[in-house]
Design a protein around this motif. Structure first.
Motif, PDB file in Angstrom:
ATOM      1  N   SER A 149       0.817  -1.219   0.000  1.00  0.00           N
ATOM      2  CA  SER A 149       0.000   0.000   0.000  1.00  0.00           C
ATOM      3  C   SER A 149       0.854   1.275   0.000  1.00  0.00           C
ATOM      4  CB  SER A 149      -0.964  -0.006   1.193  1.00  0.00           C
ATOM      5  OG  SER A 149      -0.266  -0.149   2.398  1.00  0.00           O
ATOM      6  N   GLY A 150       2.198   1.137  -0.058  1.00  0.00           N
ATOM      7  CA  GLY A 150       3.089   2.277  -0.202  1.00  0.00           C
ATOM      8  C   GLY A 150       3.602   2.889   1.095  1.00  0.00           C
ATOM      9  N   VAL A 151       3.381   2.242   2.223  1.00  0.00           N
ATOM     10  CA  VAL A 151       3.844   2.757   3.511  1.00  0.00           C
ATOM     11  C   VAL A 151       5.187   2.106   3.851  1.00  0.00           C
ATOM     12  CG1 VAL A 151       3.319   2.937   5.972  1.00  0.00           C
ATOM     13  CG2 VAL A 151       1.472   3.091   4.299  1.00  0.00           C
ATOM     14  N   THR A 152       6.113   2.911   4.363  1.00  0.00           N
ATOM     15  CA  THR A 152       7.400   2.399   4.827  1.00  0.00           C
ATOM     16  C   THR A 152       7.471   2.544   6.337  1.00  0.00           C
ATOM     17  OG1 THR A 152       8.471   3.093   2.772  1.00  0.00           O
ATOM     18  CG2 THR A 152       9.904   2.622   4.649  1.00  0.00           C
ATOM     19  N   HIS A 153       7.799   1.452   7.007  1.00  0.00           N
ATOM     20  CA  HIS A 153       7.981   1.457   8.459  1.00  0.00           C
ATOM     21  C   HIS A 153       9.464   1.265   8.741  1.00  0.00           C
ATOM     22  CE1 HIS A 153       3.680   1.217   9.284  1.00  0.00           C
ATOM     23  NE2 HIS A 153       3.603   0.367   8.290  1.00  0.00           N
ATOM     24  N   LYS A 154      10.035   2.142   9.587  1.00  0.00           N
ATOM     25  CA  LYS A 154      11.462   2.091   9.911  1.00  0.00           C
ATOM     26  C   LYS A 154      11.630   1.675  11.362  1.00  0.00           C
ATOM     27  CE  LYS A 154      13.663   5.641   7.222  1.00  0.00           C
ATOM     28  NZ  LYS A 154      14.637   4.837   6.743  1.00  0.00           N
ATOM     29  N   PHE A 155      12.531   0.711  11.566  1.00  0.00           N
ATOM     30  CA  PHE A 155      12.816   0.209  12.901  1.00  0.00           C
ATOM     31  C   PHE A 155      14.324   0.143  13.111  1.00  0.00           C
ATOM     32  CE2 PHE A 155       8.897  -1.809  11.493  1.00  0.00           C
ATOM     33  CZ  PHE A 155       8.047  -1.620  12.567  1.00  0.00           C
ATOM     34  N   ILE A 156      14.738   0.252  14.352  1.00  0.00           N
ATOM     35  CA  ILE A 156      16.098  -0.101  14.757  1.00  0.00           C
ATOM     36  C   ILE A 156      15.929  -1.371  15.576  1.00  0.00           C
ATOM     37  CG2 ILE A 156      18.123   0.566  16.084  1.00  0.00           C
ATOM     38  CD1 ILE A 156      17.357   3.491  15.515  1.00  0.00           C
ATOM     39  N   VAL A 157      16.581  -2.448  15.143  1.00  0.00           N
ATOM     40  CA  VAL A 157      16.324  -3.761  15.735  1.00  0.00           C
ATOM     41  C   VAL A 157      17.609  -4.462  16.147  1.00  0.00           C
ATOM     42  CG1 VAL A 157      14.186  -4.137  14.454  1.00  0.00           C
ATOM     43  CG2 VAL A 157      16.339  -4.905  13.475  1.00  0.00           C
ATOM     44  N   ASP A 158      17.464  -5.418  17.055  1.00  0.00           N
ATOM     45  CA  ASP A 158      18.526  -6.366  17.356  1.00  0.00           C
ATOM     46  C   ASP A 158      18.400  -7.504  16.348  1.00  0.00           C
ATOM     47  OD1 ASP A 158      19.267  -4.863  19.532  1.00  0.00           O
ATOM     48  OD2 ASP A 158      18.432  -6.216  21.033  1.00  0.00           O
ATOM     49  N   ARG A 159      19.513  -8.170  16.069  1.00  0.00           N
ATOM     50  CA  ARG A 159      19.537  -9.351  15.196  1.00  0.00           C
ATOM     51  C   ARG A 159      18.946  -9.051  13.805  1.00  0.00           C
ATOM     52  NH1 ARG A 159      17.287 -13.609  19.430  1.00  0.00           N
ATOM     53  NH2 ARG A 159      17.366 -15.000  17.669  1.00  0.00           N
ATOM     54  N   LEU A 160      19.470  -8.001  13.204  1.00  0.00           N
ATOM     55  CA  LEU A 160      18.986  -7.508  11.917  1.00  0.00           C
ATOM     56  C   LEU A 160      19.006  -8.560  10.823  1.00  0.00           C
ATOM     57  CD1 LEU A 160      18.047  -5.126  10.143  1.00  0.00           C
ATOM     58  CD2 LEU A 160      20.467  -4.604   9.764  1.00  0.00           C
ATOM     59  N   ARG A 161      20.083  -9.328  10.735  1.00  0.00           N
ATOM     60  CA  ARG A 161      20.201 -10.336   9.663  1.00  0.00           C
ATOM     61  C   ARG A 161      19.055 -11.354   9.727  1.00  0.00           C
ATOM     62  NH1 ARG A 161      21.996  -7.935   6.042  1.00  0.00           N
ATOM     63  NH2 ARG A 161      23.787  -6.709   6.548  1.00  0.00           N
ATOM     64  N   GLN A 162      18.682 -11.757  10.919  1.00  0.00           N
ATOM     65  CA  GLN A 162      17.579 -12.712  11.050  1.00  0.00           C
ATOM     66  C   GLN A 162      16.268 -12.085  10.606  1.00  0.00           C
ATOM     67  OE1 GLN A 162      18.775 -13.981  15.155  1.00  0.00           O
ATOM     68  NE2 GLN A 162      17.994 -15.940  14.386  1.00  0.00           N
ATOM     69  N   TRP A 163      16.063 -10.810  10.934  1.00  0.00           N
ATOM     70  CA  TRP A 163      14.856 -10.127  10.486  1.00  0.00           C
ATOM     71  C   TRP A 163      14.794 -10.085   8.966  1.00  0.00           C
ATOM     72  CZ3 TRP A 163      10.628  -9.581  12.969  1.00  0.00           C
ATOM     73  CH2 TRP A 163      10.617  -9.381  14.356  1.00  0.00           C
ATOM     74  N   ILE A 164      15.912  -9.776   8.336  1.00  0.00           N
ATOM     75  CA  ILE A 164      15.939  -9.685   6.872  1.00  0.00           C
ATOM     76  C   ILE A 164      15.663 -11.044   6.242  1.00  0.00           C
ATOM     77  CG2 ILE A 164      17.506  -9.318   4.905  1.00  0.00           C
ATOM     78  CD1 ILE A 164      16.324  -6.757   6.037  1.00  0.00           C
ATOM     79  N   LEU A 165      16.300 -12.098   6.765  1.00  0.00           N
ATOM     80  CA  LEU A 165      16.068 -13.442   6.224  1.00  0.00           C
ATOM     81  C   LEU A 165      14.617 -13.871   6.374  1.00  0.00           C
ATOM     82  CD1 LEU A 165      19.301 -15.257   7.448  1.00  0.00           C
ATOM     83  CD2 LEU A 165      18.735 -14.600   5.098  1.00  0.00           C
ATOM     84  N   LEU A 166      14.046 -13.633   7.538  1.00  0.00           N
ATOM     85  CA  LEU A 166      12.652 -14.014   7.771  1.00  0.00           C
ATOM     86  C   LEU A 166      11.696 -13.195   6.904  1.00  0.00           C
ATOM     87  CD1 LEU A 166      12.797 -14.435  11.632  1.00  0.00           C
ATOM     88  CD2 LEU A 166      12.364 -16.257   9.965  1.00  0.00           C
ATOM     89  N   ALA A 167      11.955 -11.903   6.774  1.00  0.00           N
ATOM     90  CA  ALA A 167      11.102 -11.060   5.937  1.00  0.00           C
ATOM     91  C   ALA A 167      11.199 -11.479   4.474  1.00  0.00           C
ATOM     92  CB  ALA A 167      11.473  -9.593   6.097  1.00  0.00           C
ATOM     93  N   ALA A 168      12.416 -11.781   4.001  1.00  0.00           N
ATOM     94  CA  ALA A 168      12.591 -12.227   2.619  1.00  0.00           C
ATOM     95  C   ALA A 168      11.824 -13.523   2.368  1.00  0.00           C
ATOM     96  CB  ALA A 168      14.070 -12.416   2.299  1.00  0.00           C
TER      97      ALA A 168
END
Length: 182
Positions: A149-168
């Protein structure tokens, strides 16, 4: 630079300048070191202390026990797959809390001590992509979640690589579901 990172940089700068003044004074008046050498000692110590305090403030600014109490209400067929402390930085003020990934959605919930109440969810069906960004141009700990829908949500997170893998993986599954329905 977002407000959260400005606060961290300001905190480190104040600590560094304070240490610089104290160390320069002690080196010059107590240890009888020449003024130029005292300035160098104070400057090096101030820079090191400022950077270390910024890193420590960033890493430990939200007590872990506060975040342990953060929980979310789930649907009956929904299960949490991953969760870490997170700061939501898309608004005008950063909000500390937790980011959850379930089998249906991303959920962000602030901790009870944060005056900026912010709780929302992003359905996985609306997930378009996720990528990383560097806070302060140095720390690679930022997570962008883009929605269809065109919205971007920005976060500062721990364990960034795991978040990226799971999101992908979730984006992949969503793409496969879209293709199979067509």
């Amino acid at each position: 630079m977002n407000n959260y990172m400005k606060r961290i940089v300001n905190y480190g700068a104040v600590q560094g300048v304070t240490f610089f003044i104290i160390m320069t004074g002690i080196s010059y008046w107590v240890d009888n070191i020449s003024f130029p050498e005292a300035l160098i000692i104070g400057f090096v110590g101030g820079v090191i202390l400022g950077i270390l305090n910024s890193i420590l403030f960033y890493k430990f600014s939200v007590a872990k026990y506060v975040l342990d109490a953060v929980s979310v209400d789930l649907d009956t067929d929904e299960k949490i797959q991953f969760q870490t402390p997170a700061n939501y930085t898309s608004g005008t003020e950063p909000v500390s809390g937790k980011l959850f990934l379930t089998n249906k959605r991303f959920i962000f919930k602030n901790h009870k001590n944060d005056k900026n109440v912010q709780q929302f969810s992003i359905d996985l069906e609306d997930l378009k992509k996720a990528d990383t960004y560097k806070t302060l141009g140095f720390f690679e700990n930022g997570l962008n979640i883009y929605t269809a829908s065109g919205v971007t949500h920005k976060f500062i997170v721990d364990r960034l690589r795991q978040w990226i893998l799971l999101a992908a993986k979730k984006v992949e599954i969503r793409q496969e579901n879209l293709e199979s329905s067509n």
